[in-house]
Design a protein around this motif. Structure first.
Motif, PDB file in Angstrom:
ATOM      1  N   SER A 181      -1.119  -1.850   7.611  1.00 27.88           N
ATOM      2  CA  SER A 181      -0.479  -1.589   6.320  1.00 27.88           C
ATOM      3  C   SER A 181      -1.523  -1.243   5.259  1.00 27.88           C
ATOM      4  N   PRO A 182      -2.215  -0.114   5.430  1.00 32.59           N
ATOM      5  CA  PRO A 182      -3.252   0.233   4.457  1.00 32.59           C
ATOM      6  C   PRO A 182      -2.693   0.454   3.055  1.00 32.59           C
ATOM      7  N   GLY A 183      -1.480   0.956   2.943  1.00 29.29           N
ATOM      8  CA  GLY A 183      -0.866   1.152   1.633  1.00 29.29           C
ATOM      9  C   GLY A 183      -0.636  -0.178   0.930  1.00 29.29           C
ATOM     10  N   ALA A 184      -0.180  -1.180   1.679  1.00 24.23           N
ATOM     11  CA  ALA A 184       0.024  -2.511   1.102  1.00 24.23           C
ATOM     12  C   ALA A 184      -1.312  -3.131   0.703  1.00 24.23           C
ATOM     13  N   ALA A 185      -2.360  -2.844   1.468  1.00 23.43           N
ATOM     14  CA  ALA A 185      -3.692  -3.359   1.125  1.00 23.43           C
ATOM     15  C   ALA A 185      -4.173  -2.783  -0.202  1.00 23.43           C
ATOM     16  N   VAL A 186      -3.996  -1.484  -0.364  1.00 27.21           N
ATOM     17  CA  VAL A 186      -4.385  -0.830  -1.619  1.00 27.21           C
ATOM     18  C   VAL A 186      -3.512  -1.347  -2.766  1.00 27.21           C
ATOM     19  N   LEU A 187      -2.214  -1.500  -2.511  1.00 22.74           N
ATOM     20  CA  LEU A 187      -1.311  -2.040  -3.522  1.00 22.74           C
ATOM     21  C   LEU A 187      -1.740  -3.449  -3.924  1.00 22.74           C
ATOM     22  N   ASN A 188      -2.161  -4.266  -2.963  1.00 23.28           N
ATOM     23  CA  ASN A 188      -2.603  -5.626  -3.252  1.00 23.28           C
ATOM     24  C   ASN A 188      -3.816  -5.626  -4.183  1.00 23.28           C
ATOM     25  N   VAL A 189      -4.779  -4.754  -3.907  1.00 23.13           N
ATOM     26  CA  VAL A 189      -5.971  -4.664  -4.761  1.00 23.13           C
ATOM     27  C   VAL A 189      -5.569  -4.192  -6.160  1.00 23.13           C
TER      28      VAL A 189
ATOM     29  N   ALA B 131       1.219 -25.783  -4.057  1.00 20.81           N
ATOM     30  CA  ALA B 131       2.638 -25.898  -4.397  1.00 20.81           C
ATOM     31  C   ALA B 131       3.262 -24.521  -4.631  1.00 20.81           C
ATOM     32  N   LEU B 132       2.535 -23.657  -5.312  1.00 22.96           N
ATOM     33  CA  LEU B 132       3.019 -22.301  -5.548  1.00 22.96           C
ATOM     34  C   LEU B 132       3.197 -21.547  -4.234  1.00 22.96           C
ATOM     35  N   SER B 133       2.257 -21.717  -3.313  1.00 22.89           N
ATOM     36  CA  SER B 133       2.372 -21.024  -2.020  1.00 22.89           C
ATOM     37  C   SER B 133       3.569 -21.546  -1.225  1.00 22.89           C
ATOM     38  N   LEU B 134       3.856 -22.843  -1.315  1.00 23.17           N
ATOM     39  CA  LEU B 134       5.043 -23.379  -0.641  1.00 23.17           C
ATOM     40  C   LEU B 134       6.318 -22.839  -1.280  1.00 23.17           C
ATOM     41  N   TRP B 135       6.325 -22.765  -2.603  1.00 22.74           N
ATOM     42  CA  TRP B 135       7.496 -22.288  -3.327  1.00 22.74           C
ATOM     43  C   TRP B 135       7.769 -20.813  -3.039  1.00 22.74           C
ATOM     44  N   LEU B 136       6.716 -20.008  -2.941  1.00 19.06           N
ATOM     45  CA  LEU B 136       6.876 -18.564  -2.731  1.00 19.06           C
ATOM     46  C   LEU B 136       6.866 -18.160  -1.257  1.00 19.06           C
ATOM     47  N   HIS B 137       6.672 -19.111  -0.365  1.00 17.42           N
ATOM     48  CA  HIS B 137       6.605 -18.787   1.069  1.00 17.42           C
ATOM     49  C   HIS B 137       7.806 -17.981   1.575  1.00 17.42           C
ATOM     50  N   PRO B 138       9.042 -18.312   1.167  1.00 16.03           N
ATOM     51  CA  PRO B 138      10.177 -17.513   1.659  1.00 16.03           C
ATOM     52  C   PRO B 138      10.110 -16.042   1.263  1.00 16.03           C
ATOM     53  N   TYR B 139       9.342 -15.715   0.232  1.00 15.66           N
ATOM     54  CA  TYR B 139       9.256 -14.333  -0.248  1.00 15.66           C
ATOM     55  C   TYR B 139       8.036 -13.594   0.293  1.00 15.66           C
ATOM     56  N   ALA B 140       7.233 -14.271   1.103  1.00 19.80           N
ATOM     57  CA  ALA B 140       5.967 -13.703   1.570  1.00 19.80           C
ATOM     58  C   ALA B 140       6.162 -12.469   2.439  1.00 19.80           C
ATOM     59  N   LEU B 141       7.203 -12.422   3.208  1.00 15.50           N
ATOM     60  CA  LEU B 141       7.520 -11.322   4.110  1.00 15.50           C
ATOM     61  C   LEU B 141       6.280 -10.551   4.563  1.00 15.50           C
ATOM     62  N   ARG B 142       5.931  -9.496   3.866  1.00 17.56           N
ATOM     63  CA  ARG B 142       4.790  -8.692   4.283  1.00 17.56           C
ATOM     64  C   ARG B 142       3.789  -8.471   3.154  1.00 17.56           C
ATOM     65  N   PHE B 143       3.875  -9.302   2.116  1.00 19.49           N
ATOM     66  CA  PHE B 143       2.959  -9.147   0.984  1.00 19.49           C
ATOM     67  C   PHE B 143       2.573 -10.537   0.474  1.00 19.49           C
ATOM     68  N   PRO B 144       1.316 -10.737   0.120  1.00 15.97           N
ATOM     69  CA  PRO B 144       0.840 -12.066  -0.315  1.00 15.97           C
ATOM     70  C   PRO B 144       1.197 -12.390  -1.770  1.00 15.97           C
ATOM     71  N   TRP B 145       2.480 -12.613  -2.026  1.00 13.36           N
ATOM     72  CA  TRP B 145       2.953 -12.867  -3.385  1.00 13.36           C
ATOM     73  C   TRP B 145       2.343 -14.129  -3.989  1.00 13.36           C
ATOM     74  N   ALA B 146       2.163 -15.172  -3.186  1.00 11.90           N
ATOM     75  CA  ALA B 146       1.643 -16.439  -3.723  1.00 11.90           C
ATOM     76  C   ALA B 146       0.210 -16.279  -4.232  1.00 11.90           C
ATOM     77  N   THR B 147      -0.602 -15.533  -3.525  1.00  9.83           N
ATOM     78  CA  THR B 147      -1.978 -15.311  -3.961  1.00  9.83           C
ATOM     79  C   THR B 147      -1.994 -14.517  -5.262  1.00  9.83           C
ATOM     80  N   LEU B 148      -1.180 -13.476  -5.330  1.00 10.68           N
ATOM     81  CA  LEU B 148      -1.093 -12.677  -6.551  1.00 10.68           C
ATOM     82  C   LEU B 148      -0.613 -13.535  -7.721  1.00 10.68           C
TER      83      LEU B 148
END
Length: 123
Positions: A96-104, A23-40
Motif C-alpha cells: 500500500s505505497p499510496g497509504a504510506a505516502v498518505l500516512n506521512v 488507551a487511545l489505541s484500544l479505543w481506535l482499534h476497531p477503526y484501524a482497518l488498513r490505516f494507523p489512525w491511533a498513531t496519527l
C-alpha cells in the motif's frame, strides 16, 4: 531542587502519556482497518498539547518542572515517531505505497496544524 527530581517529572509525565496513547489505541482499534489512525491521533493530540503549552509560555512563564512534566514527559510518551515510522514502512511493504505516502503527509500536515492551533488558542 534534588538532582533526581527532573528525571522523576519526565518519568511521571512519560508514563501518563504512554498510558493515554495505549488507551487511545484500544479505543481506535476497531477503526484501524488498513490505516494507523491511533498513531496519527496520538501524534496530533500531542502536538496540540505541545502547542497549547508553547502558546501558554508566551502569556506566562512555564516553570522548568511543568515543562519537563508536560512537554518532555507527557508529549514524549504520548506521541510516537517510531511507531509512525514503523506503520509507514509496514504500509509500504504490505503493498500500500499510496497509504504510506498518505500516512506521512497526514502526520506532517495534521500535526503541524495542531501545533499551530494550540499556539493560537493560548496566545
Amino acid at each position: 531542587m534534588h538532582a533526581l527530581y527532573p528525571f522523576l517529572l519526565v518519568f511521571a509525565g512519560g508514563g501518563l502519556g504512554s498510558i493515554c496513547r495505549f488507551a487511545l489505541s484500544l479505543w481506535l482499534h476497531p477503526y484501524a482497518l488498513r490505516f494507523p489512525w491511533a498513531t496519527l491521533a496520538a501524534n496530533a493530540a500531542a502536538c496540540l498539547v505541545l502547542g497549547l503549552i508553547l502558546g501558554w509560555q508566551t502569556q506566562q512563564p512555564v516553570t522548568d518542572a511543568r515543562r519537563l512534566l508536560l512537554t518532555t514527559g507527557f508529549c514524549g510518551g504520548f506521541s510516537t515517531f517510531s511507531t509512525f515510522t514503523a506503520d509507514t514502512a509496514q504500509l509500504y511493504a504490505g503493498g500500500s505505497p499510496g497509504a504510506a505516502v498518505l500516512n506521512v503527509a497526514a502526520n506532517l500536515t495534521i500535526c503541524l496544524f495542531c501545533l499551530y492551533l494550540g499556539i493560537r488558542l493560548t496566545s
